[in-house]
Scaffold this active site. Sequence first.
Site, mmCIF file in Angstrom:
data_model
loop_
_atom_site.group_PDB
_atom_site.id
_atom_site.type_symbol
_atom_site.label_atom_id
_atom_site.label_comp_id
_atom_site.label_asym_id
_atom_site.label_seq_id
_atom_site.Cartn_x
_atom_site.Cartn_y
_atom_site.Cartn_z
ATOM 1 N N TYR A 1 0.803 -1.216 0.000
ATOM 2 C CA TYR A 1 0.000 0.000 0.000
ATOM 3 C C TYR A 1 0.841 1.273 0.000
ATOM 4 O O TYR A 1 0.471 2.274 0.586
ATOM 5 C CB TYR A 1 -0.987 0.023 1.172
ATOM 6 C CG TYR A 1 -1.838 -1.209 1.241
ATOM 7 C CD1 TYR A 1 -1.765 -2.057 2.334
ATOM 8 C CD2 TYR A 1 -2.687 -1.535 0.196
ATOM 9 C CE1 TYR A 1 -2.535 -3.212 2.391
ATOM 10 C CE2 TYR A 1 -3.455 -2.684 0.246
ATOM 11 C CZ TYR A 1 -3.375 -3.524 1.346
ATOM 12 O OH TYR A 1 -4.122 -4.664 1.400
ATOM 13 N N GLY A 2 1.982 1.260 -0.678
ATOM 14 C CA GLY A 2 2.672 2.516 -0.942
ATOM 15 C C GLY A 2 1.856 3.349 -1.915
ATOM 16 O O GLY A 2 0.895 2.897 -2.520
ATOM 17 N N ALA B 1 8.026 17.575 -17.729
ATOM 18 C CA ALA B 1 8.696 16.701 -16.762
ATOM 19 C C ALA B 1 9.136 17.459 -15.519
ATOM 20 O O ALA B 1 9.662 18.573 -15.599
ATOM 21 C CB ALA B 1 9.894 16.017 -17.411
ATOM 22 N N ASP B 2 8.945 16.812 -14.369
ATOM 23 C CA ASP B 2 9.425 17.348 -13.095
ATOM 24 C C ASP B 2 10.646 16.595 -12.592
ATOM 25 O O ASP B 2 11.190 16.918 -11.543
ATOM 26 C CB ASP B 2 8.320 17.275 -12.039
ATOM 27 C CG ASP B 2 7.854 15.854 -11.790
ATOM 28 O OD1 ASP B 2 8.422 15.185 -10.924
ATOM 29 O OD2 ASP B 2 6.921 15.400 -12.477
ATOM 30 N N GLU C 1 -1.051 18.775 -11.546
ATOM 31 C CA GLU C 1 -0.140 19.388 -10.580
ATOM 32 C C GLU C 1 0.457 20.627 -11.228
ATOM 33 O O GLU C 1 0.833 20.593 -12.406
ATOM 34 C CB GLU C 1 0.996 18.434 -10.201
ATOM 35 C CG GLU C 1 0.562 17.285 -9.338
ATOM 36 C CD GLU C 1 1.710 16.363 -8.997
ATOM 37 O OE1 GLU C 1 1.537 15.536 -8.098
ATOM 38 O OE2 GLU C 1 2.799 16.478 -9.622
#
Length: 603
Positions: free
Chosen positions: A192-193, A446-447, A500
Amino acid sequence: MTSNLPQPGTSTERSAVSRRAALAAALAVPAAGMLAASPATAAPAARPQSRPRPANALAPDLGPNVIVFDPSTPGIQAKLDEVFKRQESAQFGTGRYALLFKPGTYNGLNAQIGFYTSIMGLGLTPDATHINGDVTVDAGWFNGNATQNFWRSAENLSLSPVNGTNRWAVSQAAPFRRMHVRGNLNLAPNGYGWASGGYIADSRVDGTVQPYSQQQWYTRDSYVGGWLNAVWNMVYSGVEGAPGNTFPDPPYTTLDTTPYSREKPFLYLDGAEYKVFLPALRTNARGTSWGGGTPQGQSLSLSAFYVAKQGDSAATLNAALDRGLHLLLTPGIYHLDRAIEVKRANTVVLGLGYATLVPDGGVTALKTADVDGIRLAGLLVDAGPQNSATLVEVGPSGANTAHSGNPVTVQDVFVRIGGAGAGKATTSMVVNSRHTLVDHTWVWRADHGEGVGWETNRADYGVVVNGADVLATGLFVEHFNKYDVQWNGERGRTIFFQNEKAYDAPSQAAIQNGSIRGYAAYKVADSVNTHEGWGLGSYCYYNVAPSIVQEHGFAAPNKAGVKFHHLLVVSLGGQGQYAHVINSTGSPTSGTSTVPSTVVSFP
């Protein structure tokens, strides 16, 4: 949210978590520059040019990275494991693969799916190709953090999972289409990550979909036996068995039907002949397109296609289109010195295994004419190092022809600026044609990766919609220097939006938009009179300048015909804040607690 679930969805646990970069830092895994794979911008040798010829539909040459299995093929598991070993952590590598399974039954397989890998059945319906086993995505390569499990897909298969539950722990650009899971479907990584997906369409899950830590998800025209929980934003349209419409607690947004939809084209076998099936347009769609038996639509022999391979030039591809052929782009990276121009009505451009277009010299990668029925599907467009004014243009500027009965469809067409190497584009995707259906896209500045920085991979706008009557189902757009989505066309609609804002904004001044603090993630032009959206979310993580205040996630004219349902903004770990949700409406995000601020309806 189901409070007794063992998942990091509570406000206490989320307050320490901020998404990709913060999770990577917490796990001591670098978020950028972590892979030594060759950049995707290295130009391959060009293939010798000749008059483009149609494919042999009985024995097509699909190239070395399309691997075809039938139930009698020896060593299937070993081959699957070999491809996965190459692709498991190759986030910005150059490998591209399509794993095709002929109709029949396959026993005891676990197909683990890595980057740029597509697994597909070759039947006319998913149930024609059945695996007694699993099609698995997990996050072992990234210490259980699945927020970078991008660019992979599963299509047109039936599964009986070994332990009753299939795991598909993905984030963006990882569609699960036309699948039948005879059991449960778990959308979170083992343990559950975190995960940050995702998209299901035209699928049946007999058991329960188990999102656990998935932050958001969109499901369209499907059947589910149950849905376990929600974290921030779960959206359904045309889904039999979907939970009720209860946003924001729990955050479910449910539409009984999808206004119109047309499923993605797919390769299949009709006896010994390879064909491409073109699903029919459905209005007010609900449930799968194949549940009643033979799906509605038409078939094209593969002999109507030019089968492209890495090294083919734009001139070769355009010559094939000019001859009246469709395009099937096999897995590879295609460098272009001019745009691929799709001029003929009802042309299909279908990529396999994340076929990737790289425009060189600042050109546009892909353009369409203002004609009926073009289908663009299964492509990744990677910006080149020289700035392109646009990367994908759907219709020319000023397009105004009505296409309501036979729209252009753009499906699983993904755009990337930076990450695999230096890349720039002023505007990534422009939609000019009326009635265009954009069904699942991730448009990403891209980040992390190579060639990343506020000016290094500059890209001002993600998606700009100028055409009227455009519908977006599953719109993911992230990190642009200005507006992520700018909608100028009338009567636009969006069902599900995930965003985001750019992590790397260096200061408040750098994002100042006249008198407004920052550019909205989703901007509807002041001139627009009619627009509607359901289930839209924007998140900020200003890790370079955490004091930044973003005025709002959404901006739109306050008119009776402009309506939004179920909006949210989230400050990830307190790295930057939102002052409002939409315009001056909605409470500000608060401190370091990663808890959404919501607006149920606007105006």
